[in-house]
Design an enzyme around this catalytic site. Structure first.
Site, PDB file in Angstrom:
ATOM      1  N   CYS A 230      -8.349  -2.009   4.483  1.00  0.00           N
ATOM      2  CA  CYS A 230      -8.270  -3.272   5.228  1.00  0.00           C
ATOM      3  C   CYS A 230      -9.489  -3.553   6.101  1.00  0.00           C
ATOM      4  CB  CYS A 230      -6.991  -3.354   6.035  1.00  0.00           C
ATOM      5  SG  CYS A 230      -6.609  -1.875   6.933  1.00  0.00           S
TER       6      CYS A 230
ATOM      7  N   GLU B 110       2.069   1.771  -3.410  1.00  0.00           N
ATOM      8  CA  GLU B 110       0.951   2.283  -4.211  1.00  0.00           C
ATOM      9  C   GLU B 110       0.774   3.788  -3.949  1.00  0.00           C
ATOM     10  OE1 GLU B 110      -2.737   0.441  -3.171  1.00  0.00           O
ATOM     11  OE2 GLU B 110      -3.846   1.362  -4.821  1.00  0.00           O
TER      12      GLU B 110
ATOM     13  N   CYS C  66      -9.691  -1.693  15.215  1.00  0.00           N
ATOM     14  CA  CYS C  66      -9.990  -3.126  15.443  1.00  0.00           C
ATOM     15  C   CYS C  66     -10.051  -3.509  16.915  1.00  0.00           C
ATOM     16  CB  CYS C  66      -8.957  -3.990  14.750  1.00  0.00           C
ATOM     17  SG  CYS C  66      -9.044  -3.821  13.001  1.00  0.00           S
TER      18      CYS C  66
ATOM     19  N   GLU D 213     -15.967 -10.767   4.648  1.00  0.00           N
ATOM     20  CA  GLU D 213     -14.855 -10.524   3.714  1.00  0.00           C
ATOM     21  C   GLU D 213     -14.370 -11.826   3.068  1.00  0.00           C
ATOM     22  OE1 GLU D 213     -11.077  -7.663   4.077  1.00  0.00           O
ATOM     23  OE2 GLU D 213     -10.739  -9.551   5.103  1.00  0.00           O
TER      24      GLU D 213
ATOM     25  N   GLU E  96     -14.536 -11.552  -4.993  1.00  0.00           N
ATOM     26  CA  GLU E  96     -13.182 -11.260  -5.487  1.00  0.00           C
ATOM     27  C   GLU E  96     -12.102 -11.826  -4.580  1.00  0.00           C
ATOM     28  OE1 GLU E  96     -15.228  -9.338  -3.806  1.00  0.00           O
ATOM     29  OE2 GLU E  96     -15.295  -7.306  -4.563  1.00  0.00           O
TER      30      GLU E  96
ATOM     31  N   SER F  16      -7.302   1.856  -1.805  1.00  0.00           N
ATOM     32  CA  SER F  16      -6.094   1.134  -2.167  1.00  0.00           C
ATOM     33  C   SER F  16      -6.512  -0.216  -2.741  1.00  0.00           C
ATOM     34  CB  SER F  16      -5.241   0.914  -0.920  1.00  0.00           C
ATOM     35  OG  SER F  16      -4.308  -0.108  -1.162  1.00  0.00           O
TER      36      SER F  16
ATOM     37  N   LYS G 208     -15.043  -9.638   8.985  1.00  0.00           N
ATOM     38  CA  LYS G 208     -14.047 -10.503   8.334  1.00  0.00           C
ATOM     39  C   LYS G 208     -14.696 -11.808   7.859  1.00  0.00           C
ATOM     40  CE  LYS G 208     -10.341  -7.969   8.652  1.00  0.00           C
ATOM     41  NZ  LYS G 208      -9.657  -7.498   7.447  1.00  0.00           N
TER      42      LYS G 208
ATOM     43  N   GLU H  46       0.837  -1.212   0.000  1.00  0.00           N
ATOM     44  CA  GLU H  46       0.000   0.000   0.000  1.00  0.00           C
ATOM     45  C   GLU H  46       0.871   1.262   0.000  1.00  0.00           C
ATOM     46  OE1 GLU H  46      -3.952  -0.172   2.155  1.00  0.00           O
ATOM     47  OE2 GLU H  46      -2.856   1.246   3.407  1.00  0.00           O
TER      48      GLU H  46
HETATM   49 FE1  HC1 Z   1      -7.859  -5.620  11.967  1.00  0.00          FE
HETATM   50 FE2  HC1 Z   1      -6.371  -5.778   9.924  1.00  0.00          FE
HETATM   51  S1  HC1 Z   1      -5.989  -4.379  11.696  1.00  0.00           S
HETATM   52  S2  HC1 Z   1      -8.512  -5.032   9.835  1.00  0.00           S
HETATM   53  O1  HC1 Z   1      -8.700  -4.344  12.610  1.00  0.00           O
HETATM   54  O2  HC1 Z   1      -5.768  -4.556   8.610  1.00  0.00           O
HETATM   55  O3  HC1 Z   1     -10.103  -7.498  12.079  1.00  0.00           O
HETATM   56  O4  HC1 Z   1      -6.733  -6.536  14.572  1.00  0.00           O
HETATM   57  O5  HC1 Z   1      -6.670  -8.234  11.392  1.00  0.00           O
HETATM   58  O6  HC1 Z   1      -6.972  -7.888   7.811  1.00  0.00           O
HETATM   59  O7  HC1 Z   1      -3.550  -6.894  10.367  1.00  0.00           O
HETATM   60  C1  HC1 Z   1      -9.271  -6.761  12.143  1.00  0.00           C
HETATM   61  C2  HC1 Z   1      -7.227  -6.162  13.671  1.00  0.00           C
HETATM   62  C3  HC1 Z   1      -6.868  -7.109  11.228  1.00  0.00           C
HETATM   63  C4  HC1 Z   1      -6.664  -7.114   8.607  1.00  0.00           C
HETATM   64  C5  HC1 Z   1      -4.590  -6.492  10.142  1.00  0.00           C
END
Ligand code: HC1
Length: 567
Positions: A301, A284, A501, A363, A368, A321, A360, A281
């Site tokens: 993220c 980028e 998070c 996700e 994709e 990103s 998550k 990132e």
């Molecule tokens: Fe997160 Fe991440 S910080 S998004 O909050 O970018 O869930 O902890 O795992 O994928 O590393 C969550 C936390 C985590 C991702 C990372």
């Protein structure tokens, strides 16, 4: 201001509600609809108190203290009324059989149960309300069980006031009032972002995550599978809480130890791919900054944030990103590189994530991204599995992660707190752009619980303006101001949950400001204590480029580590 609580005099600051003042006097008043830091709602009426001179009992959350006010918080009259109110609430909770309580996911943390006991409710003289409301299993992340709902409205207010997403509403009137969604659609079919903040604020088991526990047990017991696990940055500072540890206790080593005892073949760290994300990132950002690409760049993220922007600001999608989240980068690296390294087909390798986040789970199913991560357990689910296995978590030895994906830097771990992704990115971008060593690594202006934080950093004589935003409500405000031209930045970190998070929808309940601050402090402590604190210095990341990815943003890196979000 002088007031009297239960015949004792106190000096209290002006402007407090009775509820807040009483709390300061170390007296607990029960409430089910109150949300700390939010305007009073006055729906449950459990917080009523006697105020001298008032003919009726008053809701303590909604009335401010005044000079000389005399309050009785637990008089006989108050206790009697609270018991009656509680019986009505319990009767509407749809409990007709003790087994419901026993098997409820909130069995040990149900506020209704805890408060009923506290108030001294020993029997319910009111017949339970018959509710024939089907459970909603349409979402990848969250299950809704309306029969357990006590109509306190906390989910409605959290979704609208904190997140500005507004998927819930009241329907019907009087005793038939229910909480529902637009047209009573399933949560998977409305604009829910899966952030899980409704779950964090539900006092009962009416909202909870979609459990992956059974699936994980199954693969752990399958001798034909190699099961690898990754642990997100924010889990290590919260997992101790369900075992009675102080919020913010750092339990990384015990967590690794517990995961091995549960039967995982390799215990890896999402912090490793957080470092990888920064390299991708950051590169980028540098390209876009130098070559005139779409700016500001938005971090990508947080899956709740991605869903929010898709639904509400699709015109801003090109600003995201293209780097996948660390969870998904880990899945891709595990399935497409590590499996080969082990000499096994990728179908044999199972990837489990331990995440502080309910989104998550959504996700991992996104078309994709699908196929690289197989199961996502929240921090709460992992705690349940550890308890189910009889593991004495508190007395476990501290163990180390496995290599190579257990190696990480302090920059990787700070991803877990709001501002961490930006700080990690700045540490790397500065050194790559200037070719000089960054002397002061701590960008303290992007730390803390404030919902919008700004900073300007001078790199090669140019000012880079960055912002850090947490909660979707704050994201909406910032994006609207960007649209009007009121705000201009080069790089913005967006996280869906309060505090980032560490306040994710899969974290232990309760999570409040005090708890968030303790978790955040520990995240930075881990960073300070790390030998390496810059992502691009992670030796395992360097090795991965050498062996597999060639260089940051290369064609192969793009193939496995990047994606595109389209509305
Ligand atoms: Fe997160 Fe991440 S910080 S998004 O909050 O970018 O869930 O902890 O795992 O994928 O590393 C969550 C936390 C985590 C991702 C990372």
């Amino acid at each position: 201001m002088r007031i009297v609580i239960n015949n004792r005099e106190y000096n209290m600051p002006e402007g407090l509600s009775i509820l807040e003042a009483v709390k300061k006097a170390n007296i607990r008043i029960p409430t089910l609809c109150y949300i700390e830091g939010k305007d009073p709602y006055g729906a449950c009426r459990l917080c009523v108190v006697e105020v001298e001179g008032s003919k009726t009992l008053v809701p303590s959350c909604a009335v401010k203290i005044s000079e000389g006010m005399k309050i009785k918080t637990h008089s006989e009259k108050v206790r009697k009324v609270r018991k009656t109110i509680m019986q009505l609430i319990v009767a509407s909770h749809g409990i007709s059989c003790e087994l419901n309580c026993l098997t409820c996911p909130r069995a040990t943390s149900c506020e209704l149960k805890i408060i009923a006991e506290e108030i001294g409710v020993t029997k319910i003289n009111i017949p339970p309300v018959e509710k024939n409301l089907p459970s909603d299993f349409s979402s990848y992340s969250i299950v809704r069980e309306p029969t357990k709902c006590i109509v306190c409205g906390r989910c409605i207010r959290t979704c609208s006031e904190v997140q500005s997403v507004n998927i819930f509403t009241f329907a019907n009137r009087g005793p038939n009032t229910i909480v529902t969604t637009f047209m009573n659609e399933g949560m998977g079919n409305v604009d829910c972002t899966n952030c899980g903040q409704c779950v964090m604020n539900c006092p009962t088991g009416a909202l909870h995550e979609v459990y992956h526990i059974d699936g994980v047990w199954k693969v752990l017991n399958d001798p034909d599978k190699i099961v690898v696990v990754q642990t997100a940055p924010a889990v290590r500072v919260a997992l101790g809480e369900p075992f009675g540890m102080e919020p913010g206790t750092i339990s990384t080593g015990k967590m690794v130890s517990a995961l091995r005892l549960l039967g995982f073949d390799k215990v890896f760290d999402t912090d490793f791919t957080a470092d990888l994300t920064i390299v991708e990132e950051g590169t980028e950002f540098i390209h876009r900054f130098k070559e005139g690409g779409k700016l500001p760049l938005f971090t990508s993220c947080s899956p709740g944030w991605i869903k929010f922007i898709e639904h509400n600001f699709p015109e801003y999608l090109p600003h995201l990103s293209s780097a996948k989240s660390p969870q998904q980068m880990f899945g891709a690296v595990a399935k497409h590189y590590y499996a080969k390294k082990l000499g096994v087909p990728k179908e044999k390798l199972v990837v489990v994530s331990i995440m502080p986040c309910t989104a998550k789970k959504y996700e991992m199913h996104r078309p994709e991204l699908a196929g690289d991560v197989d199961y996502v357990l929240t921090t709460r689910e992992l705690a349940k599995m550890i308890k189910e296995s009889g593991i004495d978590f508190n007395n476990l030895p501290e163990e180390e992660y496995d290599n190579p994906f257990g190696i990480s830097t302090g920059a990787g771990v700070i991803f877990g707190a709001s501002g961490g992704v930006m700080e990690a990115a700045l540490r790397t971008a500065y050194e790559i752009l200037t070719g000089k060593e960054l002397e002061k690594l701590d960008f303290t202006s992007v730390r803390g619980l404030k919902m919008v934080k700004e900073a300007s950093v001078e790199i090669n004589g140019k000012m880079i303006k960055v912002a850090v935003v947490n909660t979707l409500g704050a994201a909406r405000k910032v994006l609207e101001k960007m649209k009007n031209g009121e705000l201009q930045y080069h790089f913005v970190e967006f996280m869906a949950c309060p505090g980032g998070c560490i306040g994710g929808g899969g974290q232990p309940i309760p999570t409040n400001e005090e708890v968030l601050l303790k978790r955040m402090e520990s995240i930075y402590e881990i960073d300070y204590d790390s030998k390496l604190r810059k992502s691009h210095e992670n030796p395992a990341v360097k090795e991965l480029y050498k062996e597999f990815l060639k260089e940051p943003n290369s064609e192969i890196a793009h193939h496995y580590l990047h994606t595109h979000y389209v509305a």
